[in-house]
Design a protein around this motif. Structure first.
Motif, short mmCIF file in Angstrom:
data_model
loop_
_atom_site.label_atom_id
_atom_site.label_comp_id
_atom_site.label_asym_id
_atom_site.label_seq_id
_atom_site.Cartn_x
_atom_site.Cartn_y
_atom_site.Cartn_z
N TYR A 179 1.22 -1.39 0.11
CA TYR A 179 -0.06 0.02 -0.01
C TYR A 179 0.60 0.78 -0.01
O TYR A 179 0.45 2.26 -0.83
CB TYR A 179 -1.01 -0.27 1.31
CG TYR A 179 -2.17 -0.70 1.02
CD1 TYR A 179 -2.82 -0.32 -0.13
CD2 TYR A 179 -2.58 -1.95 1.53
CE1 TYR A 179 -4.32 -0.97 -0.16
CE2 TYR A 179 -3.38 -2.96 1.35
CZ TYR A 179 -4.86 -2.36 0.95
OH TYR A 179 -6.14 -2.78 0.75
N TYR A 180 2.11 0.95 0.41
CA TYR A 180 2.64 2.26 1.33
C TYR A 180 3.34 2.71 -0.18
O TYR A 180 3.34 3.52 -0.23
CB TYR A 180 3.99 2.56 2.57
CG TYR A 180 2.76 2.14 3.20
CD1 TYR A 180 1.82 3.36 3.76
CD2 TYR A 180 2.89 1.30 4.65
CE1 TYR A 180 1.44 2.84 5.47
CE2 TYR A 180 2.61 1.59 5.68
CZ TYR A 180 1.16 1.93 5.56
OH TYR A 180 1.08 1.65 6.94
N ASP A 201 0.93 4.22 -2.47
CA ASP A 201 0.79 5.53 -2.14
C ASP A 201 1.51 6.12 -2.88
O ASP A 201 1.71 7.84 -2.44
CB ASP A 201 0.38 5.54 -1.16
CG ASP A 201 -1.12 4.78 -0.55
OD1 ASP A 201 -1.11 4.80 -1.13
OD2 ASP A 201 -0.99 5.32 1.13
N GLU A 202 3.15 5.95 -2.93
CA GLU A 202 3.86 6.63 -3.16
C GLU A 202 3.87 7.19 -4.91
O GLU A 202 4.24 8.25 -5.83
CB GLU A 202 5.37 6.57 -3.35
CG GLU A 202 5.90 6.12 -1.90
CD GLU A 202 5.98 7.84 -1.53
OE1 GLU A 202 5.91 9.14 -1.89
OE2 GLU A 202 5.57 7.71 -0.12
N ILE A 254 -1.67 9.34 -6.09
CA ILE A 254 -2.40 10.04 -5.51
C ILE A 254 -3.28 10.46 -5.65
O ILE A 254 -3.29 11.22 -7.19
CB ILE A 254 -1.42 11.36 -4.79
CG1 ILE A 254 -2.41 11.57 -3.07
CG2 ILE A 254 -1.59 12.55 -5.89
CD1 ILE A 254 -1.38 12.73 -2.66
N ALA A 255 -4.75 10.47 -5.11
CA ALA A 255 -5.70 11.15 -5.85
C ALA A 255 -6.12 10.10 -7.05
O ALA A 255 -6.83 11.36 -7.39
CB ALA A 255 -6.30 12.89 -6.04
N GLN A 273 1.82 9.88 -9.87
CA GLN A 273 2.49 10.82 -9.54
C GLN A 273 3.72 11.47 -9.25
O GLN A 273 4.52 12.14 -9.21
CB GLN A 273 2.37 11.65 -7.80
CG GLN A 273 2.49 10.24 -6.77
CD GLN A 273 1.99 10.52 -5.55
OE1 GLN A 273 3.13 11.73 -5.06
NE2 GLN A 273 2.42 10.00 -4.05
N GLU A 293 -1.56 12.33 1.74
CA GLU A 293 -2.88 11.31 0.92
C GLU A 293 -3.86 10.86 1.89
O GLU A 293 -4.58 10.48 0.99
CB GLU A 293 -1.26 9.98 0.73
CG GLU A 293 -1.65 9.27 -0.08
CD GLU A 293 -2.86 7.65 0.51
OE1 GLU A 293 -3.85 7.30 -0.35
OE2 GLU A 293 -3.46 7.68 1.74
N SER A 317 -6.44 13.73 0.26
CA SER A 317 -7.02 12.91 -0.81
C SER A 317 -8.03 11.89 -1.04
O SER A 317 -7.94 11.78 -2.03
CB SER A 317 -5.57 13.04 -2.02
OG SER A 317 -5.01 11.11 -1.98
N LYS A 356 4.39 18.12 -4.77
CA LYS A 356 3.93 17.38 -5.69
C LYS A 356 2.95 16.24 -5.21
O LYS A 356 1.59 16.67 -5.85
CB LYS A 356 4.87 16.75 -6.92
CG LYS A 356 4.60 14.79 -6.63
CD LYS A 356 5.29 14.36 -6.99
CE LYS A 356 6.00 13.46 -5.69
NZ LYS A 356 7.21 12.27 -5.94
N LYS A 357 2.81 16.16 -4.07
CA LYS A 357 1.16 15.40 -3.28
C LYS A 357 0.61 16.31 -2.95
O LYS A 357 -0.72 16.58 -3.06
CB LYS A 357 1.32 14.97 -2.39
CG LYS A 357 2.36 13.46 -2.59
CD LYS A 357 3.49 12.80 -1.34
CE LYS A 357 3.51 11.90 -1.11
NZ LYS A 357 4.69 10.74 -0.49
#
Lengths: 179, 891
Positions: A129-130, A133-134, A137-138, A142, B125, B128, B156-157
């Protein structure tokens, strides 16, 4: 006056959807290995969606194309060893790009775990998951650099190590016990 | 200490893997443990419990909404490991409606301000994923600060989160939009540009118009960027923008073509193709280039590319059918591809190629194909034939005799499940196209004659249509006795009651017709000229009339006790009629001297019924009801509600179709109601009430009779129905299909038509169900409004939030300097000097009138320095915000 404008705008509930609606990993036996939802789905909808999709995708032969139409969306999937990586995107999104996102994710996992296999993801589900997530995003990609992601993840891991050491240090245990 | 005995996540995973059958028992046992452990005050125990719960939640879909508060507790722990577990749990399980969600606000703010980069990342995160209106409103300032962070990953996030902020809290636009636009220019760090473009891509897909002023920035990225991810997104933005501004389209077509031919990445190439086909379809040369690339995709080994190639052809088909025709062989070959997706796509394309001249051949090929396909695809094929042919009131059908017999043929295909659609079309055509009725009746009769069809439930609807048609247009039947026999055959007991009722009604009509023509022919001997039904009369002998009456006694008699009211009522109608007619008729059947008087009486009765049945029925406009003004004092809804209470659900939705006699005089609405009532209440004329009932059932198909006759007169000399062309050989192979296509898919060449297309009755309006073609009102009006405000005018609000230094004054002259500067920057500008000067002078005028409002924005723009190629180039005065200006740079 500014306040009234705000109020007016707030009265409308909006929906700016993301490019990727959800990501899921399904094993060849139909077991769920990872699900991440970027659009809003209730828990019921989630389990139904996964059930339906795994039925459709697992039954497709190996030499067919990697896209499935699903309820007005498109699901792009790719099989790596025993795992199916699936991404649900919108009608007008680029299927090949989604395939590349999948491949990108797999490469990053591969680099992190050192030739990743299903077991790695089963036992390190939170790490998967992590890493995801990197990458996203949304619901948007990213980070396209594998090296950057590897760096960010290892920074996280270091932090976790430090935290663990702290927690298991003698003084901490004593502090906990005497609390 | 519970933590010593606590099972770890690994234990759970292992345990779960070793369970063979009792998985759910194991899960519920673990859940029980978790419920206990999670209440612990020890942070480690709690977070481990939460982690296990999160695992079960995302893998086994167990409910964890009850643990929401514990998750919030976990993210407030100082230990990073625990915090991380908490954040994962929240972003996996929280919904916008989670009750405790607001408790998270402070913790998120704290983490967003943290010095530890990964903590900030976690918070971003999480936001979002779960941000709702309140969270987004509360945290907008923090995100805004982070958008300028010196740490690239954080920045960027933060930009990625902006998408959520805008979506949930449009006012965030006033705060963040400027910084977002600035980030577009950070060419030194590609990840930032990538993130911003991603946000703009999603925003522009909802309301492209608002982002037109940013076209110069996007253009710059299109030309300069080497990153395929970014390029794909920019292309998507231009796909939305180009249709709004033709000059922009002209500008981008060249770089996109170049990109398309240069790039090695298939995803980018495909995006170029799609952009050209959807938004630049007027640029012939570009479309040609794209078509060339599509051909490459089609012959590729990779099924993905083949599929996308077909998909691209489907996009281009409406505007440039030649691109499809070029690849027709491939398209047809793909109908037999093992991949169902490819098959579907190629079927769609084949249907695109259908035209008036080749519809017969293509349908023949497809029907043959359908008979060989597996059930699902077979029905998809049939469905697309049906919808294509019926499109726009059978626009492409010239030879209705052919089409009707095709419908009959499709009904007999083994897997056919399109009964309802075929039923509707058969009846619809019967109503609309007078000339095809003989053929319709022939097809219907063939279907009714076949006892095998009765056993297939998918065909019942079609049989119902066939029965209705044969009854309604019984005068075209060659052998009505035979029809009666098939309508009353024993196997009709397999039909559902509603269909059987139609069968009975048709049998009634056929009976009346038989008797009528029999009596008429008997009259004929007495000097009256018999009318149109010469052929039929041959079959009606006294014997056959007797036979019919016996048949009815035998087949309909038992039905008078049926449990279904429709069947029972109709059966009794028929039986009542035969009882009535038998005594008067029996004499005429046995020739005697005094038969004459009796016969006159019989024929009077029969003629009465026959006349009722031969009233022309036609379609009724969907909007007919709406055109009837409601008389004063009549409250429609109230009455209907009462009716429902009385009748319950047993009443069909007959209220939707109102029937009225002959004329559809709107002024006489009241009289219509009255006459209708009168008609129904008249006890003597059994037949009239039958008709009324019938009309109620088939009200949809009624047409004002005057209209019909008008058409009919014009078309009396229509040639008789011809038999199916047997020249078309049935070919079974895809190769044959391709060959056939050679002949038939030639671009719309008008074939020599043997006969003129028959008249198809169309109502002026409301013929087809009103499709809700209303353009979906931009749901996010407030978002686009906010964006437009920020981009175009009304800067006051934005500036009140972010007030910055740099207050140099700006006048119109400086503005012109800016323009010049920009032009020299981009060498490709076609130098619209005249237009520009005209515009800037207009601008000046506008400025004078609207100085105050513009000031803030000018200040702002100036702050960015001279190199800005910004939206402010050409501001409309604030009162014409709705007109989106187009930056000069691109034009």
């Amino acid at each position: 006056m500014h306040y009234t404008v705000c109020k007016e705008l707030n009265s409308v509930i909006l929906s700016v959807s993301s490019q990727i609606n959800f990501v899921c990993l399904i094993s060849r036996q139909g077991k769920v290995r990872l699900t991440k939802w970027y659009s809003t789905y209730s828990q019921k909808e989630r389990s139904k969606a996964i059930r339906e999709l795994s039925g459709v995708i697992l039954s497709r032969g190996p030499k067919l194309c990697n896209f499935v139409d699903w309820k007005g969306h498109k699901v792009v999937y790719k099989r790596y060893a025993s795992l199916y990586f699936c991404i649900c995107i919108d009608e007008e999104d680029n299927e090949l790009e989604a395939l590349e996102v999948i491949h990108h994710f797999v490469e990053i996992l591969d680099r992190y775990f050192g030739s990743v296999c299903e077991l790695d993801l089963i036992f390190n589900f939170h790490k998967a998951y992590y890493i995801l997530d990197e990458l996203l995003i949304a619901g948007e990609l990213q980070e396209s650099s594998k090296r950057t992601i590897a760096k960010l993840i290892s920074a996280q891991d270091n932090l976790v190590e430090v935290a663990k050491e702290e927690a298991s240090s003698l003084s901490n245990i004593i502090a906990q016990a005497t609390k | 200490m519970d933590s010593l005995f606590q099972r770890s996540l690994d234990d759970i995973i292992k345990g779960l893997r070793h369970q063979q059958a009792g998985e759910s028992a194991f899960v519920s046992k673990v859940l029980e443990e978790v419920r206990r452990e999670i209440k612990s005050t020890d942070s480690h125990t709690k977070s481990t419990a939460l982690q296990k719960l999160t695992y079960l939640h995302s893998i086994c879909f167990v409910d964890m909404s009850w643990a929401a508060f514990h998750a919030i507790e976990c993210i407030s722990y100082p230990n990073f490991t625990h915090k991380k577990v908490g954040y994962l749990a929240i972003s996996q399980s929280f919904q916008e409606s989670t009750p405790v969600i607001l408790l998270i606000s402070n913790q998120l703010r704290k983490d967003l301000k943290s010095n530890v980069e990964v903590e900030v990342s976690l918070a971003l995160e999480c936001l979002s994923r779960i941000g709702n209106l309140d969270l987004c409103r509360d945290l907008t300032p923090e995100v805004f600060t982070l958008m300028a962070s010196s740490r690239i990953p954080v920045r960027k996030k933060a930009i990625g989160v902006v998408l959520r902020l805008f979506g949930k809290y449009p006012d965030a636009v006033r705060v963040c939009f400027k910084r977002l636009v600035e980030s577009l220019e950070s060419s030194d760090s590609p990840p930032i540009v990538s993130a911003v473009i991603g946000v703009f891509c999603e925003l522009a897909s909802k309301d492209p118009k608002a982002y037109l002023p940013l076209a110069p920035e996007f253009y710059k990225i299109l030309v300069d960027s080497r990153n395929n991810w970014v390029l794909i997104k920019v292309l998507k933005i231009f796909t939305k923008l180009a249709p709004l501004e033709p000059r922009l389209a002209k500008k981008i077509v060249e770089p996109i073509c170049e990109l398309m031919s240069k790039t090695g990445a298939k995803s980018l190439m495909f995006e170029c193709i799609r952009t050209i086909l959807t938004s630049l379809a007027e640029h012939e040369s570009a479309v040609k280039l794209a078509a060339g690339r599509i051909n490459e995709l089609l012959i590729d080994e990779d099924p993905n590319l083949r599929y996308l190639g077909l998909h691209a052809l489907a996009i281009v088909a409406p505007k440039h059918i030649w691109a499809v025709l070029e690849n027709k062989e491939f398209v047809i070959k793909s109908l037999s591809d093992p991949d169902p997706n490819i098959k579907l796509e190629s079927l769609r394309l084949v249907m695109e190629m259908v035209s008036e001249s080749n519809v017969v051949e293509i349908c023949r090929v497809l029907v043959n194909y359908a008979t060989k396909s597996e059930p699902e695809f077979c029905n998809v094929i049939l469905g697309s034939i049906l919808s294509t042919c019926s499109n726009n009131v059978y626009e492409i059908i010239v030879d209705f005799d052919w089409y009707v017999s095709l419908l009959g043929e499709m009904s007999r295909i083994q897997h056919c499940q399109k009964g309802e659609e075929i039923e509707n079309q058969l009846i619809d055509i019967g109503m609309r196209v007078q000339d095809v009725r003989p053929e319709l009746v022939r097809v219907g009769r063939d279907l009714l004659m076949d006892p095998a069809l009765l056993g297939n439930p998918f065909l019942h609807r079609i049989l119902s249509a066939a029965a209705w048609l044969c009854g309604e247009y019984v005068e075209f039947i060659r052998n009505p006795v035979e029809l009666m026999e098939s309508l009353l055959q024993p196997r009709t007991s397999l039909l559902p009651p509603s269909v059987r009722a139609v069968y009975l009604e048709s049998a009634f009509k056929a009976l009346v017709f038989c008797l009528h023509s029999y009596l008429k022919s008997a009259h004929g001997e007495n000097g009256e000229a018999s009318g149109t039904t010469l052929i039929q009369e041959n079959h009606i002998t006294p014997d056959s009339v007797l036979h019919l009456l016996n048949l009815i006694d035998m087949a309909v008699g038992p039905l008078s006790g049926s449990y279904d009211v429709e069947i029972q009522e109709r059966a009794r109608n028929i039986l009542g009629f035969t009882e009535l007619i038998k005594p008067v008729l029996s004499d005429s059947l046995h020739p005697q001297d005094e038969r004459h008087k009796q016969q006159v009486e019989a024929s009077k009765m029969v003629r009465l019924l026959h006349d009722t049945f031969s009233d022309e029925l036609g379609p009724v406009s969907m909007s007919a009801q709406g055109r009837v003004p409601v008389p004063d004092g009549l409250v429609l809804h109230e009455n209907l509600a009462d009716l429902e209470a009385v009748c319950g659900s047993s009443l069909p939705a007959s209220s939707a179709t109102i029937s009225f006699e002959g004329s559809h005089n709107v002024e006489g609405a009241t009289s219509i109601f009255i006459s209708d009532q009168k008609e129904e209440s008249e006890p003597s004329s059994e037949s009239t009430s039958l008709l009324a009932e019938h009309r109620k059932r088939h009200g949809l198909y009624y047409l004002p009779s005057e209209k019909n006759t008008e058409h009919h007169e014009a078309n009396n000399d229509y040639p008789p129905a011809n038999e199916l062309k047997s020249g078309v050989t049935v070919s079974n192979d895809a190769q044959d299909l391709a060959k056939l296509a050679e002949q038939s898919f030639l671009p719309k060449r008008k074939s020599k038509q043997v006969k003129a297309r028959p008249v198809v009755v169309k109502l002026d309006e409301g013929d087809v169900l009103p499709i809700s073609s209303k353009i979906p009102q931009a749901k996010d009006d407030s978002l686009s409004e906010a964006v437009r405000d920020v981009l175009l005018g009304n800067k006051a609000a934005a500036d009140s939030v972010i007030r910055k230094k740099g207050k140099e004054k700006l006048n119109a002259k400086e503005q012109e300097d800016d323009l010049d500067h920009m032009d020299s920057q981009s060498g490709t500008v076609q130098n619209p000097v005249k237009e520009r000067s005209k515009r800037s002078s207009r601008k000046q005028n506008a400025d004078e009138g609207d100085h105050g409002g513009d000031k803030g924005k000018q200040k702002r723009r100036h702050r960015h320095g001279k190199h800005r190629t910004r939206e402010g180039v050409q501001n409309p005065p604030a009162n014409v915000i709705s007109q989106t200006p187009v930056p000069d740079l691109l034009l």
